[in-house]
Design a protein around this motif. Structure first.
Motif, short mmCIF file in Angstrom:
data_model
loop_
_atom_site.label_atom_id
_atom_site.label_comp_id
_atom_site.label_asym_id
_atom_site.label_seq_id
_atom_site.Cartn_x
_atom_site.Cartn_y
_atom_site.Cartn_z
N LYS A 52 0.82 -1.21 0.00
CA LYS A 52 0.00 0.00 0.00
C LYS A 52 0.85 1.26 0.00
CE LYS A 52 -3.92 -2.19 2.25
NZ LYS A 52 -4.51 -2.50 0.94
N LYS A 61 -3.76 4.97 -2.62
CA LYS A 61 -5.15 4.49 -2.56
C LYS A 61 -5.53 3.98 -3.95
CE LYS A 61 -9.21 7.03 -1.85
NZ LYS A 61 -9.90 7.99 -1.01
N GLU A 66 -15.13 0.12 -12.65
CA GLU A 66 -15.99 -1.05 -12.82
C GLU A 66 -15.96 -1.66 -14.23
OE1 GLU A 66 -18.18 -2.52 -10.34
OE2 GLU A 66 -18.18 -4.05 -11.89
N ARG A 69 -12.46 -3.34 -15.33
CA ARG A 69 -11.74 -4.29 -14.47
C ARG A 69 -11.30 -5.52 -15.23
NH1 ARG A 69 -14.53 -6.86 -10.54
NH2 ARG A 69 -12.73 -7.10 -9.17
N ASN A 85 -11.71 -11.92 -8.56
CA ASN A 85 -12.78 -11.82 -7.55
C ASN A 85 -12.57 -12.85 -6.43
OD1 ASN A 85 -13.99 -9.77 -9.02
ND2 ASN A 85 -15.32 -11.19 -10.14
N LYS A 92 -9.95 -10.75 1.71
CA LYS A 92 -10.88 -10.02 2.57
C LYS A 92 -11.33 -10.88 3.76
CE LYS A 92 -15.40 -7.76 2.59
NZ LYS A 92 -16.50 -7.22 1.77
N THR A 97 -6.57 -7.94 3.97
CA THR A 97 -6.75 -6.58 3.48
C THR A 97 -8.11 -6.49 2.79
OG1 THR A 97 -5.74 -4.80 2.19
CG2 THR A 97 -5.64 -7.00 1.24
N GLN A 98 -8.55 -5.29 2.56
CA GLN A 98 -9.85 -5.08 1.94
C GLN A 98 -9.67 -4.76 0.46
OE1 GLN A 98 -13.07 -5.16 3.58
NE2 GLN A 98 -11.82 -6.27 5.05
N HIS A 101 -11.17 0.49 -3.63
CA HIS A 101 -12.36 1.27 -3.94
C HIS A 101 -12.72 1.03 -5.40
CE1 HIS A 101 -12.36 3.50 -0.22
NE2 HIS A 101 -11.06 3.75 -0.37
N ARG A 102 -14.01 1.13 -5.67
CA ARG A 102 -14.44 0.92 -7.05
C ARG A 102 -15.34 2.07 -7.47
NH1 ARG A 102 -17.04 -4.82 -8.43
NH2 ARG A 102 -15.29 -5.48 -7.14
N VAL A 103 -15.13 2.57 -8.66
CA VAL A 103 -15.98 3.65 -9.17
C VAL A 103 -16.67 3.16 -10.44
CG1 VAL A 103 -14.59 5.50 -8.17
CG2 VAL A 103 -14.05 4.65 -10.47
N PRO A 104 -17.81 3.79 -10.76
CA PRO A 104 -18.64 3.22 -11.86
C PRO A 104 -18.09 3.49 -13.25
CG PRO A 104 -19.70 5.17 -10.91
CD PRO A 104 -18.51 4.87 -10.05
N LEU A 112 -11.92 11.47 -9.02
CA LEU A 112 -11.34 11.04 -7.75
C LEU A 112 -9.83 11.29 -7.73
CD1 LEU A 112 -11.85 9.75 -5.03
CD2 LEU A 112 -11.69 7.50 -6.08
N ASP B 23 -21.02 -1.49 -4.04
CA ASP B 23 -20.32 -0.77 -5.10
C ASP B 23 -20.60 0.73 -5.00
OD1 ASP B 23 -19.26 -3.04 -6.05
OD2 ASP B 23 -20.65 -3.26 -7.74
N ARG B 26 -18.70 2.14 -2.21
CA ARG B 26 -17.28 2.22 -2.49
C ARG B 26 -16.96 3.34 -3.48
NH1 ARG B 26 -15.05 -3.62 -3.80
NH2 ARG B 26 -17.18 -4.07 -4.35
N ALA B 27 -17.99 3.73 -4.26
CA ALA B 27 -17.75 4.77 -5.24
C ALA B 27 -17.55 6.12 -4.59
CB ALA B 27 -18.91 4.82 -6.22
N GLN B 81 -18.93 -10.47 8.03
CA GLN B 81 -17.74 -9.74 8.48
C GLN B 81 -18.08 -8.26 8.64
OE1 GLN B 81 -14.42 -8.24 5.86
NE2 GLN B 81 -13.28 -9.91 6.81
N HIS B 83 -15.99 -4.75 9.23
CA HIS B 83 -14.62 -4.23 9.18
C HIS B 83 -14.66 -2.72 9.36
CE1 HIS B 83 -10.45 -3.78 7.91
NE2 HIS B 83 -10.84 -2.84 7.07
N LYS B 116 -6.05 -4.48 14.18
CA LYS B 116 -4.83 -4.52 13.36
C LYS B 116 -4.13 -3.18 13.39
CE LYS B 116 -4.93 -5.09 8.70
NZ LYS B 116 -5.01 -5.88 7.46
N ASP B 121 4.45 0.16 5.84
CA ASP B 121 3.97 -0.73 4.78
C ASP B 121 4.64 -2.09 4.79
OD1 ASP B 121 2.20 -1.11 2.60
OD2 ASP B 121 3.93 -1.12 1.27
N TYR B 145 -16.31 -19.56 -1.87
CA TYR B 145 -16.13 -18.76 -3.08
C TYR B 145 -14.66 -18.49 -3.36
CZ TYR B 145 -16.60 -14.93 -6.39
OH TYR B 145 -16.50 -14.14 -7.50
N GLU B 382 -20.53 -12.00 -10.72
CA GLU B 382 -19.28 -11.59 -10.10
C GLU B 382 -19.12 -12.16 -8.70
OE1 GLU B 382 -18.51 -7.37 -10.08
OE2 GLU B 382 -17.31 -7.58 -8.28
#
Lengths: 140, 439
Positions: A52, A61, A66, A69, A85, A92, A97-98, A101-104, A112, B23, B26-27, B81, B83, B116, B121, B145, B382
């Motif tokens: 990161k 970041k 979308e 991808r 995926n 996750k 880690t997570q 971020h995803r944008v359309p 952004l 989504d 997150r956007a 979960q 987070h 955590k 890093d 999955y 997905e």
């Protein structure tokens, strides 16, 4: 048209996951980003969540776009999006880690990146304007 | 059970909508504190025709799939979960899973629950409820999955069920070559237990510690691991120790010095400590549509009479588009250390019960089983994957498979001692279908 020609064509269509048009994707950041350029390895590590920060100490970041991808990961790491995926589900739900971020769309990614110097994203080369600069170019 | 299946089915339907909402969330540009809720689940069904045999995916399941019954209990699971990112350095994660537990219950249990800290890093520290990752992807074994097959190798992963612990892990990483090298140490109080021979064997009073070394490259990754689970309060064989002490006294009283010495020695070997050890290596290779995973582990346990064993697994797959056919093979062998007890049953027939217990004690962890399977994963959307799999399981003796006695021994006590093979070996063809999803 004979079945000898049609059947392989239909089969190839069913199996095909390649986009009809190859797109040149670029990894972008804010013009004032401390990141100079990225190698393919660095881009891979960043977009797969392995690091990161860059060696310079700059925090990154990561932003996914979308509709791009599938093409992006196929070109970057030669893996189908279903594999990516599953990979992110593994990271996750094992608490590592997570996902990014995803944008359309590319416009949202540009906005952004323009507002956050730590963000990096990928867009088609044609979507680029003065609000961002290229860190890495993915040739199809 | 019905309510659980309904919950899983409903969650499957909601998964798509939840993903869309996720989504959208997150956007939006986000600044800490930032909370996300996600989950995963499996609606899994298995079926086989082997009479008097129950298949279970791990030895923490009390009940398995019986012959000619479509069983939803072996593979189905639902996880949630939460987070939270508190600052760029601090975050918290809690994750609970509902699946068939060691008591046959479906209540949720906390798998992950940690704080955590990321000082930089190249290092991270986690404190709380954690999971060991001795095996490759072993820390996500509940998340169908996330992996290719219907379930992780039953022969190998099914043996390690006390993989949770309350404690700390710390890892450091740095680039090496074109990959990333990561070293992790972990330790804490062991959680979990196993169900063998109609008895639960808890490990909650023990300690877990170990280390892993990973190198993750563009196509090739490898993992080396070492782990120990130690308890000094596992006195499940205390009654046997007392009985052997009585036999030793009886031998001395009847002027049977050999019996007295042997029984006394065996009694002295039964202690309350148990050390479970693992040493593992794994390799994963991915190039384009091809993927290959190979892992092996050496296992040992000092609980009387002591066991040594090994396990290995191999999966090869090829993905084209949404389809991913695969083949898989795994095997594990566990043998008890031979502890002879020559009881003069002709002269002292009352010791026949002790002789049977002795044989059973050696049998119930004894294990020699392999599985060869083939299947296909189809990524429906997905976040949803459908898997169909056929496995052929051959067990000379098995502690994973169950019968009415609680385990499939494959060995029995006999005149020459407790190591005479009988005809209890089992083989079965297992059909599995699962719908895995994340949200």
């Amino acid at each position: 048209m004979s079945a000898r020609i049609l059947l392989p064509a239909i089969f190839a269509l069913l199996l095909s996951t390649q986009p009809v048009r190859a797109e040149v994707l670029v990894v972008i950041a804010h013009p004032d980003s401390p990141i100079g350029t990225l190698s393919r390895e660095q881009a891979t590590h960043l977009f797969l969540g392995r690091v990161k920060l860059l060696p310079s100490g700059a925090r990154v970041k990561v932003v996914e776009v979308e509709p791009l991808r599938e093409t992006f990961y196929r070109q970057l790491v030669r893996r189908e999006i279903a594999e990516i995926n599953a990979y992110w589900a593994r990271l996750k739900f094992s608490g590592r880690t997570q996902p990014p971020h995803r944008v359309p769309d590319a416009a949202a990614a540009m906005a952004l990146v323009a507002s956050d110097p730590s963000a990096i994203a990928f867009v088609e080369g044609g979507s680029l304007d003065a609000r961002a600069r290229v860190l890495f170019r993915l040739d199809p | 059970m019905r309510s659980v299946l309904a919950a899983i089915a409903a969650t499957t339907l909601l998964a798509g909508g939840a993903l869309a909402a996720d989504d959208a969330a997150r956007a939006q540009p986000q600044t800490p504190p930032q909370w996300t809720v996600g989950g995963f689940g499996t609606l899994g069904a298995v079926w086989h025709q082997e009479d008097d045999t129950q298949f279970r995916r791990s030895v923490d399941q009390r009940r398995g799939a019986r012959a000619n019954e479509l069983d939803f209990g072996v593979d189905s699971a639902l996880g949630l979960q939460v987070h939270g990112v508190l600052t760029p350095q601090w975050s918290v994660t809690a994750q609970a899973v509902m699946n068939q537990g060691r008591h046959g219950e479906w209540g949720p249990h906390l798998v992950w629950g940690f704080v955590k800290y990321l000082p930089n890093d190249w290092s991270e520290i986690r404190v709380g409820r954690l999971v060991t990752d001795i095996f490759i992807d072993g820390d996500s074994r509940h998340v169908g999955y996330a992996y290719t097959t219907v379930r992780p190798y039953t022969d190998v992963y099914g043996r390690l069920t006390y993989d949770g612990f309350d404690g700390i892990d710390a890892s450091v990483q740095r680039p090496l070559g074109d990959g990333v090298l990561r070293f992790k140490v972990f330790g804490g109080r062991t959680r979990g237990s196993v169900y063998l021979n109609q008895n639960e064997h808890p490990m909650n009073l023990g300690r877990t510690f170990g280390a892993t070394l990973d190198w993750i490259g563009p196509e090739l990754s490898f993992k080396l691991s070492w782990g120990r689970m130690v308890t000094t309060r596992n006195d499940t064989n205390g009654d046997l120790r007392s009985a052997l002490g009585d036999v030793a006294a009886m031998g001395a009283a009847l002027n049977l010095p050999q019996l007295a010495a042997q029984a006394s020695a065996r009694a002295g070997e039964i202690t309350a400590s148990n050390r479970v050890g693992y040493l593992g290596a794994a390799l994963a290779w991915e190039r384009g549509p091809f993927s290959l995973q190979l892992m092996g582990t050496d296992m040992s346990m000092t609980a009387f009479p002591g066991f040594e064993g090994w396990g290995a697994g191999l999966t090869a797959a090829y993905r084209f588009g949404r389809w991913k056919p695969y083949v898989t093979y795994s095997r594990s062998v566990i043998d008890p250390n031979e502890r002879r007890l020559d009881l003069p049953l002709e002269r002292l027939p009352d010791l026949a019960v002790l002789s049977q217990v002795w044989g059973g004690l050696h049998d119930y962890t004894r294990h020699d089983q392999y599985t060869i399977g083939a299947g296909v994963r189809y990524d429906v959307t997905e976040n949803v994957a459908l898997k169909l799999q056929v496995d052929r399981i051959e067990a000379k003796r098995s502690s994973s498979l169950l019968d009415d006695k609680g385990f499939v021994p494959g060995m029995a006590a006999g005149p020459a001692g407790p190591f005479v093979e009988d005809a209890s070996a089992r083989s079965l063809t297992l059909f599995s279908a699962s719908l895995d999803f994340v949200f």
